[in-house]
Design a protein around this motif. Structure first.
Motif, PDB file in Angstrom:
ATOM      1  N   VAL A 288       0.858  -1.180   0.000  1.00  9.88           N
ATOM      2  CA  VAL A 288       0.000   0.000   0.000  1.00  9.88           C
ATOM      3  C   VAL A 288       0.900   1.238   0.000  1.00  9.88           C
ATOM      4  O   VAL A 288       2.080   1.177   0.371  1.00  9.88           O
ATOM      5  CB  VAL A 288      -0.941   0.024   1.224  1.00  9.88           C
ATOM      6  CG1 VAL A 288      -1.970  -1.084   1.146  1.00  9.88           C
ATOM      7  CG2 VAL A 288      -0.148  -0.069   2.529  1.00  9.88           C
ATOM      8  N   ASP A 289       0.317   2.365  -0.399  1.00 15.84           N
ATOM      9  CA  ASP A 289       1.070   3.619  -0.417  1.00 15.84           C
ATOM     10  C   ASP A 289       1.033   4.330   0.921  1.00 15.84           C
ATOM     11  O   ASP A 289       1.977   5.061   1.276  1.00 15.84           O
ATOM     12  CB  ASP A 289       0.495   4.552  -1.486  1.00 15.84           C
ATOM     13  CG  ASP A 289       0.565   3.941  -2.869  1.00 15.84           C
ATOM     14  OD1 ASP A 289       1.685   3.684  -3.341  1.00 15.84           O
ATOM     15  OD2 ASP A 289      -0.506   3.708  -3.474  1.00 15.84           O
ATOM     16  N   VAL A 290      -0.044   4.119   1.660  1.00 14.31           N
ATOM     17  CA  VAL A 290      -0.259   4.842   2.909  1.00 14.31           C
ATOM     18  C   VAL A 290      -1.248   4.053   3.754  1.00 14.31           C
ATOM     19  O   VAL A 290      -2.074   3.307   3.212  1.00 14.31           O
ATOM     20  CB  VAL A 290      -0.794   6.273   2.624  1.00 14.31           C
ATOM     21  CG1 VAL A 290      -2.064   6.228   1.781  1.00 14.31           C
ATOM     22  CG2 VAL A 290      -1.032   7.061   3.904  1.00 14.31           C
ATOM     23  N   ILE A 291      -1.152   4.172   5.061  1.00 13.55           N
ATOM     24  CA  ILE A 291      -2.145   3.553   5.935  1.00 13.55           C
ATOM     25  C   ILE A 291      -2.689   4.617   6.881  1.00 13.55           C
ATOM     26  O   ILE A 291      -2.045   5.643   7.130  1.00 13.55           O
ATOM     27  CB  ILE A 291      -1.571   2.366   6.746  1.00 13.55           C
ATOM     28  CG1 ILE A 291      -0.493   2.828   7.729  1.00 13.55           C
ATOM     29  CG2 ILE A 291      -1.050   1.282   5.815  1.00 13.55           C
ATOM     30  CD1 ILE A 291      -0.021   1.721   8.683  1.00 13.55           C
ATOM     31  N   LEU A 292      -3.875   4.364   7.402  1.00 15.58           N
ATOM     32  CA  LEU A 292      -4.495   5.228   8.400  1.00 15.58           C
ATOM     33  C   LEU A 292      -4.659   4.409   9.665  1.00 15.58           C
ATOM     34  O   LEU A 292      -5.288   3.353   9.655  1.00 15.58           O
ATOM     35  CB  LEU A 292      -5.852   5.735   7.901  1.00 15.58           C
ATOM     36  CG  LEU A 292      -6.624   6.668   8.846  1.00 15.58           C
ATOM     37  CD1 LEU A 292      -5.836   7.938   9.135  1.00 15.58           C
ATOM     38  CD2 LEU A 292      -7.994   7.013   8.261  1.00 15.58           C
ATOM     39  N   GLU A 293      -4.088   4.902  10.782  1.00 19.76           N
ATOM     40  CA  GLU A 293      -4.048   4.112  12.007  1.00 19.76           C
ATOM     41  C   GLU A 293      -4.105   5.022  13.231  1.00 19.76           C
ATOM     42  O   GLU A 293      -3.832   6.227  13.153  1.00 19.76           O
ATOM     43  CB  GLU A 293      -2.759   3.267  12.017  1.00 19.76           C
ATOM     44  CG  GLU A 293      -2.494   2.459  13.270  1.00 19.76           C
ATOM     45  CD  GLU A 293      -3.520   1.379  13.553  1.00 19.76           C
ATOM     46  OE1 GLU A 293      -4.704   1.724  13.703  1.00 19.76           O
ATOM     47  OE2 GLU A 293      -3.139   0.198  13.649  1.00 19.76           O
ATOM     48  N   ASP A 294      -4.457   4.444  14.361  1.00 12.89           N
ATOM     49  CA  ASP A 294      -4.390   5.140  15.641  1.00 12.89           C
ATOM     50  C   ASP A 294      -2.929   5.488  15.934  1.00 12.89           C
ATOM     51  O   ASP A 294      -2.052   4.626  15.884  1.00 12.89           O
ATOM     52  CB  ASP A 294      -4.959   4.235  16.743  1.00 12.89           C
ATOM     53  CG  ASP A 294      -4.957   4.899  18.104  1.00 12.89           C
ATOM     54  OD1 ASP A 294      -3.870   5.000  18.707  1.00 12.89           O
ATOM     55  OD2 ASP A 294      -6.035   5.304  18.566  1.00 12.89           O
ATOM     56  N   LYS A 295      -2.673   6.746  16.236  1.00  9.23           N
ATOM     57  CA  LYS A 295      -1.295   7.212  16.390  1.00  9.23           C
ATOM     58  C   LYS A 295      -0.577   6.539  17.546  1.00  9.23           C
ATOM     59  O   LYS A 295       0.609   6.177  17.439  1.00  9.23           O
ATOM     60  CB  LYS A 295      -1.283   8.733  16.582  1.00  9.23           C
ATOM     61  CG  LYS A 295       0.107   9.348  16.567  1.00  9.23           C
ATOM     62  CD  LYS A 295       0.030  10.873  16.609  1.00  9.23           C
ATOM     63  CE  LYS A 295       1.419  11.509  16.467  1.00  9.23           C
ATOM     64  NZ  LYS A 295       1.335  12.990  16.446  1.00  9.23           N
ATOM     65  N   LEU A 296      -1.268   6.367  18.651  1.00  7.80           N
ATOM     66  CA  LEU A 296      -0.626   5.750  19.815  1.00  7.80           C
ATOM     67  C   LEU A 296      -0.373   4.266  19.589  1.00  7.80           C
ATOM     68  O   LEU A 296       0.625   3.712  20.052  1.00  7.80           O
ATOM     69  CB  LEU A 296      -1.494   5.945  21.057  1.00  7.80           C
ATOM     70  CG  LEU A 296      -1.734   7.391  21.493  1.00  7.80           C
ATOM     71  CD1 LEU A 296      -2.636   7.429  22.717  1.00  7.80           C
ATOM     72  CD2 LEU A 296      -0.422   8.101  21.776  1.00  7.80           C
ATOM     73  N   ALA A 297      -1.287   3.625  18.850  1.00  8.86           N
ATOM     74  CA  ALA A 297      -1.128   2.193  18.609  1.00  8.86           C
ATOM     75  C   ALA A 297       0.096   1.895  17.759  1.00  8.86           C
ATOM     76  O   ALA A 297       0.819   0.928  18.013  1.00  8.86           O
ATOM     77  CB  ALA A 297      -2.384   1.645  17.931  1.00  8.86           C
ATOM     78  N   ILE A 298       0.355   2.715  16.757  1.00  6.78           N
ATOM     79  CA  ILE A 298       1.468   2.437  15.851  1.00  6.78           C
ATOM     80  C   ILE A 298       2.781   3.049  16.335  1.00  6.78           C
ATOM     81  O   ILE A 298       3.862   2.750  15.796  1.00  6.78           O
ATOM     82  CB  ILE A 298       1.144   2.940  14.424  1.00  6.78           C
ATOM     83  CG1 ILE A 298       2.035   2.230  13.382  1.00  6.78           C
ATOM     84  CG2 ILE A 298       1.245   4.462  14.333  1.00  6.78           C
ATOM     85  CD1 ILE A 298       1.590   2.451  11.957  1.00  6.78           C
ATOM     86  N   TYR A 299       2.712   3.845  17.378  1.00  9.73           N
ATOM     87  CA  TYR A 299       3.918   4.500  17.904  1.00  9.73           C
ATOM     88  C   TYR A 299       5.000   3.482  18.267  1.00  9.73           C
ATOM     89  O   TYR A 299       6.176   3.651  17.938  1.00  9.73           O
ATOM     90  CB  TYR A 299       3.544   5.340  19.134  1.00  9.73           C
ATOM     91  CG  TYR A 299       4.719   5.892  19.894  1.00  9.73           C
ATOM     92  CD1 TYR A 299       5.363   7.052  19.480  1.00  9.73           C
ATOM     93  CD2 TYR A 299       5.205   5.249  21.038  1.00  9.73           C
ATOM     94  CE1 TYR A 299       6.445   7.559  20.176  1.00  9.73           C
ATOM     95  CE2 TYR A 299       6.287   5.746  21.735  1.00  9.73           C
ATOM     96  CZ  TYR A 299       6.907   6.899  21.301  1.00  9.73           C
ATOM     97  OH  TYR A 299       7.979   7.386  21.990  1.00  9.73           O
ATOM     98  N   ASP A 300       4.607   2.402  18.929  1.00  6.78           N
ATOM     99  CA  ASP A 300       5.578   1.383  19.350  1.00  6.78           C
ATOM    100  C   ASP A 300       6.247   0.742  18.140  1.00  6.78           C
ATOM    101  O   ASP A 300       7.462   0.533  18.123  1.00  6.78           O
ATOM    102  CB  ASP A 300       4.879   0.324  20.202  1.00  6.78           C
ATOM    103  CG  ASP A 300       5.830  -0.767  20.664  1.00  6.78           C
ATOM    104  OD1 ASP A 300       6.680  -0.481  21.514  1.00  6.78           O
ATOM    105  OD2 ASP A 300       5.727  -1.913  20.165  1.00  6.78           O
ATOM    106  N   TRP A 301       5.472   0.422  17.117  1.00 13.60           N
ATOM    107  CA  TRP A 301       6.022  -0.208  15.914  1.00 13.60           C
ATOM    108  C   TRP A 301       7.014   0.723  15.221  1.00 13.60           C
ATOM    109  O   TRP A 301       8.085   0.291  14.784  1.00 13.60           O
ATOM    110  CB  TRP A 301       4.884  -0.574  14.964  1.00 13.60           C
ATOM    111  CG  TRP A 301       5.323  -1.289  13.719  1.00 13.60           C
ATOM    112  CD1 TRP A 301       5.742  -2.582  13.617  1.00 13.60           C
ATOM    113  CD2 TRP A 301       5.387  -0.748  12.390  1.00 13.60           C
ATOM    114  NE1 TRP A 301       6.059  -2.892  12.309  1.00 13.60           N
ATOM    115  CE2 TRP A 301       5.843  -1.778  11.529  1.00 13.60           C
ATOM    116  CE3 TRP A 301       5.085   0.500  11.841  1.00 13.60           C
ATOM    117  CZ2 TRP A 301       6.025  -1.601  10.164  1.00 13.60           C
ATOM    118  CZ3 TRP A 301       5.253   0.686  10.472  1.00 13.60           C
ATOM    119  CH2 TRP A 301       5.718  -0.345   9.642  1.00 13.60           C
TER     120      TRP A 301
END
Length: 267
Positions: free
Chosen positions: A186-199
């Motif tokens: 994919v070119d871009v994803i939309l996600e919860d900012k805090l959830a993806i922060y760790d990754w």
């Protein structure tokens, strides 16, 4: 008037008092035993909020908050791993009593369940490869681009309504979504900012990518932060959890848990 009690009478009164205390304690314990365990649904694949460690034990911010709430509310809690799509249907079906799994309090969900007060808040955000030419994230900018979202999430609903010109690709879980971005599916994803922060900050895979564009906060889709869900008629459990939440937020327990996972407050 002064009443004098003889030695035998005094001993009898003392024994009666002890008996009443013992029976009262036993009665309270029996009442708690009859109450049974409070079953808590957690997804288990959403680090740092909830995930399984190398021993297959649930860990994470949600799990520690749940344990603190159960201790404060004097509830005997048992965790139930649950895939995201079945979260609310299985709560309503009685398979568990509450959901403590980073569930945003959207208007749609409020029609089905009742929520406690917010226990954390975080915006949604777009994430791209660092080499991506995308700068802004307006609807026109993503027309014809592959936009990834996770199934049955507020982000998926938001993307469907606001980015219809993009090719929206739905993944069953957040880890699958992140892998797709890393692999350039994919070119871009939309996600919860805090959830993806760790990754993004703590994994080698996440070093490929970064936040892009402005934070998104829309109460219609994302509600007023994450809440703890119960069945609509379970007012007693809702009240106990709300009271426990207020207590751990004032006595320092919440802040200690927060500091283990984020270098900033997420209240």
């Amino acid at each position: 008037m002064i009443m004098h009690i003889g030695g035998k009478s005094l001993r009898l009164v003392s024994r009666l008092a002890i008996a009443l205390l013992v029976f009262g304690t036993l009665g309270q314990a029996a009442s708690q035993a009859q109450e049974g365990p409070t079953k808590v649904a957690v997804e288990g694949i959403f680090p740092p909020f909830n995930y399984l460690d190398s021993n297959n034990t649930l860990q994470g911010f949600d799990v520690e908050i749940a344990n603190a709430l159960c201790d404060e509310a004097q509830l005997h809690c048992e965790f139930v791993p649950q895939d995201w799509d079945g979260m609310i249907p299985n709560l309503l079906a009685g398979k568990y009593d509450t959901i403590i799994s980073s569930m945003s309090m959207s208007a749609e969900r409020k029609e089905k369940v009742r929520f406690t007060a917010r226990y954390y808040d975080g915006p949604s955000v777009f994430i791209v490869q660092k080499s991506s030419p995308l700068k802004r994230m307006q609807a026109g900018d993503l027309a014809g681009k592959k936009l990834g979202v996770t199934s049955s999430t507020a982000q998926a609903s938001f993307a469907n309504d606001h980015y219809s010109g993009a090719e929206r690709i739905v993944y069953p879980s957040s880890p699958d979504l992140y892998k797709a971005l890393e692999a350039k599916e994919v070119d871009v994803i939309l996600e919860d900012k805090l959830a993806i922060y760790d990754w993004l900050t703590n994994t080698k895979a996440g070093s490929c990518c970064e936040f892009r564009g402005e934070d998104i906060k829309d109460p219609k889709y994302f509600g007023e932060g994450a809440g703890i869900a119960v069945r609509p008629d379970d007012t007693d459990l809702l009240q106990r959890l709300d009271q426990a939440l207020q207590k751990i937020q004032t006595d320092g327990t919440y802040d200690r848990i927060n500091a283990k996972y984020f270098p900033f407050s997420i209240r």
